[in-house]
Motif scaffolding. Sequence first.
Motif, mmCIF file in Angstrom:
data_model
loop_
_atom_site.group_PDB
_atom_site.id
_atom_site.type_symbol
_atom_site.label_atom_id
_atom_site.label_comp_id
_atom_site.label_asym_id
_atom_site.label_seq_id
_atom_site.Cartn_x
_atom_site.Cartn_y
_atom_site.Cartn_z
ATOM 1 N N THR A 68 177.304 127.728 68.376
ATOM 2 C CA THR A 68 178.430 128.641 68.518
ATOM 3 C C THR A 68 178.198 129.845 67.607
ATOM 4 O O THR A 68 177.394 129.791 66.665
ATOM 5 C CB THR A 68 179.758 127.971 68.132
ATOM 6 O OG1 THR A 68 179.749 127.692 66.715
ATOM 7 C CG2 THR A 68 179.971 126.686 68.919
ATOM 8 N N TYR A 69 178.900 130.921 67.890
ATOM 9 C CA TYR A 69 178.802 132.101 67.046
ATOM 10 C C TYR A 69 179.228 131.760 65.619
ATOM 11 O O TYR A 69 178.691 132.283 64.647
ATOM 12 C CB TYR A 69 179.668 133.213 67.631
ATOM 13 C CG TYR A 69 179.557 134.543 66.905
ATOM 14 C CD1 TYR A 69 178.416 134.904 66.200
ATOM 15 C CD2 TYR A 69 180.612 135.457 66.940
ATOM 16 C CE1 TYR A 69 178.320 136.121 65.547
ATOM 17 C CE2 TYR A 69 180.523 136.675 66.297
ATOM 18 C CZ TYR A 69 179.390 137.003 65.592
ATOM 19 O OH TYR A 69 179.302 138.204 64.949
ATOM 20 N N TRP A 70 180.181 130.852 65.499
ATOM 21 C CA TRP A 70 180.632 130.430 64.173
ATOM 22 C C TRP A 70 179.472 129.811 63.388
ATOM 23 O O TRP A 70 179.294 130.065 62.200
ATOM 24 C CB TRP A 70 181.777 129.429 64.315
ATOM 25 C CG TRP A 70 182.405 129.041 63.020
ATOM 26 C CD1 TRP A 70 182.162 127.919 62.282
ATOM 27 C CD2 TRP A 70 183.382 129.788 62.284
ATOM 28 N NE1 TRP A 70 182.919 127.906 61.132
ATOM 29 C CE2 TRP A 70 183.681 129.043 61.120
ATOM 30 C CE3 TRP A 70 184.026 131.002 62.500
ATOM 31 C CZ2 TRP A 70 184.595 129.486 60.165
ATOM 32 C CZ3 TRP A 70 184.956 131.439 61.549
ATOM 33 C CH2 TRP A 70 185.227 130.691 60.413
ATOM 34 N N ASP A 71 178.665 128.984 64.063
ATOM 35 C CA ASP A 71 177.492 128.384 63.418
ATOM 36 C C ASP A 71 176.497 129.455 62.977
ATOM 37 O O ASP A 71 175.976 129.421 61.861
ATOM 38 C CB ASP A 71 176.776 127.419 64.380
ATOM 39 C CG ASP A 71 177.608 126.209 64.721
ATOM 40 O OD1 ASP A 71 178.375 125.745 63.848
ATOM 41 O OD2 ASP A 71 177.498 125.731 65.866
ATOM 42 N N VAL A 72 176.209 130.373 63.889
ATOM 43 C CA VAL A 72 175.147 131.357 63.675
ATOM 44 C C VAL A 72 175.487 132.323 62.552
ATOM 45 O O VAL A 72 174.597 132.842 61.869
ATOM 46 C CB VAL A 72 174.864 132.111 64.989
ATOM 47 C CG1 VAL A 72 173.914 133.285 64.767
ATOM 48 C CG2 VAL A 72 174.280 131.155 66.015
ATOM 49 N N MET A 73 176.765 132.573 62.322
ATOM 50 C CA MET A 73 177.160 133.490 61.261
ATOM 51 C C MET A 73 176.629 133.044 59.903
ATOM 52 O O MET A 73 176.400 133.863 59.008
ATOM 53 C CB MET A 73 178.686 133.602 61.208
ATOM 54 C CG MET A 73 179.310 134.342 62.372
ATOM 55 S SD MET A 73 181.116 134.375 62.276
ATOM 56 C CE MET A 73 181.344 135.365 60.797
ATOM 57 N N ASN A 74 176.405 131.741 59.742
ATOM 58 C CA ASN A 74 175.934 131.210 58.471
ATOM 59 C C ASN A 74 174.468 130.828 58.508
ATOM 60 O O ASN A 74 173.976 130.136 57.605
ATOM 61 C CB ASN A 74 176.777 129.982 58.083
ATOM 62 C CG ASN A 74 178.248 130.315 57.940
ATOM 63 O OD1 ASN A 74 178.596 131.264 57.249
ATOM 64 N ND2 ASN A 74 179.101 129.545 58.590
ATOM 65 N N MET A 75 173.755 131.259 59.556
ATOM 66 C CA MET A 75 172.336 130.919 59.710
ATOM 67 C C MET A 75 171.531 132.226 59.715
ATOM 68 O O MET A 75 171.488 132.933 60.700
ATOM 69 C CB MET A 75 172.115 130.142 61.008
ATOM 70 C CG MET A 75 172.829 128.803 61.026
ATOM 71 S SD MET A 75 172.879 128.058 62.684
ATOM 72 C CE MET A 75 171.143 127.840 63.020
ATOM 73 N N GLN A 76 170.923 132.563 58.600
ATOM 74 C CA GLN A 76 170.205 133.814 58.471
ATOM 75 C C GLN A 76 168.939 133.849 59.328
ATOM 76 O O GLN A 76 168.239 132.853 59.440
ATOM 77 C CB GLN A 76 169.833 134.063 57.006
ATOM 78 C CG GLN A 76 171.029 134.278 56.095
ATOM 79 C CD GLN A 76 170.611 134.588 54.678
ATOM 80 O OE1 GLN A 76 169.432 134.554 54.328
ATOM 81 N NE2 GLN A 76 171.574 134.902 53.835
ATOM 82 N N GLU A 77 168.698 134.990 59.921
ATOM 83 C CA GLU A 77 167.472 135.274 60.685
ATOM 84 C C GLU A 77 167.265 134.368 61.889
ATOM 85 O O GLU A 77 166.155 134.224 62.386
ATOM 86 C CB GLU A 77 166.236 135.152 59.760
ATOM 87 C CG GLU A 77 166.246 136.130 58.606
ATOM 88 C CD GLU A 77 165.009 135.978 57.739
ATOM 89 O OE1 GLU A 77 164.181 135.124 58.043
ATOM 90 O OE2 GLU A 77 164.876 136.745 56.774
ATOM 91 N N VAL A 78 168.346 133.758 62.396
ATOM 92 C CA VAL A 78 168.164 132.880 63.559
ATOM 93 C C VAL A 78 168.078 133.680 64.858
ATOM 94 O O VAL A 78 167.473 133.243 65.827
ATOM 95 C CB VAL A 78 169.291 131.832 63.639
ATOM 96 C CG1 VAL A 78 170.594 132.465 64.120
ATOM 97 C CG2 VAL A 78 168.888 130.691 64.560
ATOM 98 N N VAL A 79 168.680 134.867 64.900
ATOM 99 C CA VAL A 79 168.638 135.705 66.099
ATOM 100 C C VAL A 79 167.504 136.703 65.956
ATOM 101 O O VAL A 79 167.442 137.400 64.961
ATOM 102 C CB VAL A 79 169.974 136.440 66.316
ATOM 103 C CG1 VAL A 79 169.893 137.329 67.532
ATOM 104 C CG2 VAL A 79 171.105 135.448 66.463
#
Length: 289
Positions: free
Chosen positions: A278-289
């Motif tokens: 989810t976008y919520w998850d990704v907000m706390n995952m650096q450089e994943v996108v």
Amino acid sequence: MCNPYMPHLAKIIRIIPQMDDVRLFQVRFEDEKIRDEFKHRPGQFVMVSVPGIGEAPISISSSPTRPGIIELCIRRAGKVTDALFKLKENDAIGLRGPYGNGYFMEKIKGNNLLIVAGGIGMAPLRSLLWYSLDNRDDFRDIILMYGAKNPNEVLFKDELFSLLHRDDIKCLLTVDRDDTGTWEANVGVVTKLFDLVGLDQGKDNSFNSMDASSVTTYAAICGPPIMYQFVLQKLIECGFPKDRIMMSLERRMQCGIGKCLHCSVGHKYTCTDGPIFTYWDVMNMQEVV
């Protein structure tokens, strides 16, 4: 217990060119028992191996509602995919999986579904698309927005154009530019398609998820990093909660089962905790996108 690292033999049934560097491989397990037991969820992937070359993670593009044949949309991007592109129909490859979490279909059922894809990002979303259409009564409104650079780079072109004439899905297609003069759909970046559909979550329209009926909208997106940036901005502007925006992400996946640690992002692994986040998850995952 089966060895999770052991690939099973599969035969290439058909190869369908999509564009110069992208092909759709239809494959089938040689062992009938394995073929019958193979089950997957939209959004999962398999590890594809070529003997003597190596293996690579590939998203499953076919829907679990259509068992027997596994469809893999593959872009030439390295030594394993180069080797795959040299193979012919009836040649054998190795498959193991499926892996990953997939889309949380039980939460989406009974609600609206918005699918936003850019370029090759349609490959993993195709499984979700056909699953939802094959189980049409389980969902409310379904909208597909797809964008490509130009008409020659539209993935599954005939398939997507056939959706324009269906009344059980709103299909919106666009290209950044049309140099052919033959394109019959929209021209412009994919975010322009938002202007053609009322998606504000707090307004009275078909995608109103904030009313007493408790129907909500889930958005599934996949595409190049630059697309994520602008599509996410649009979705937030429309009032989508961050936990209802699903992103398909891959990051250096190698073993598929969280043991090699190559795909770790902080305390998460894209092969086991993802590839759907989810976008919520990704907000706390650096450089994943």
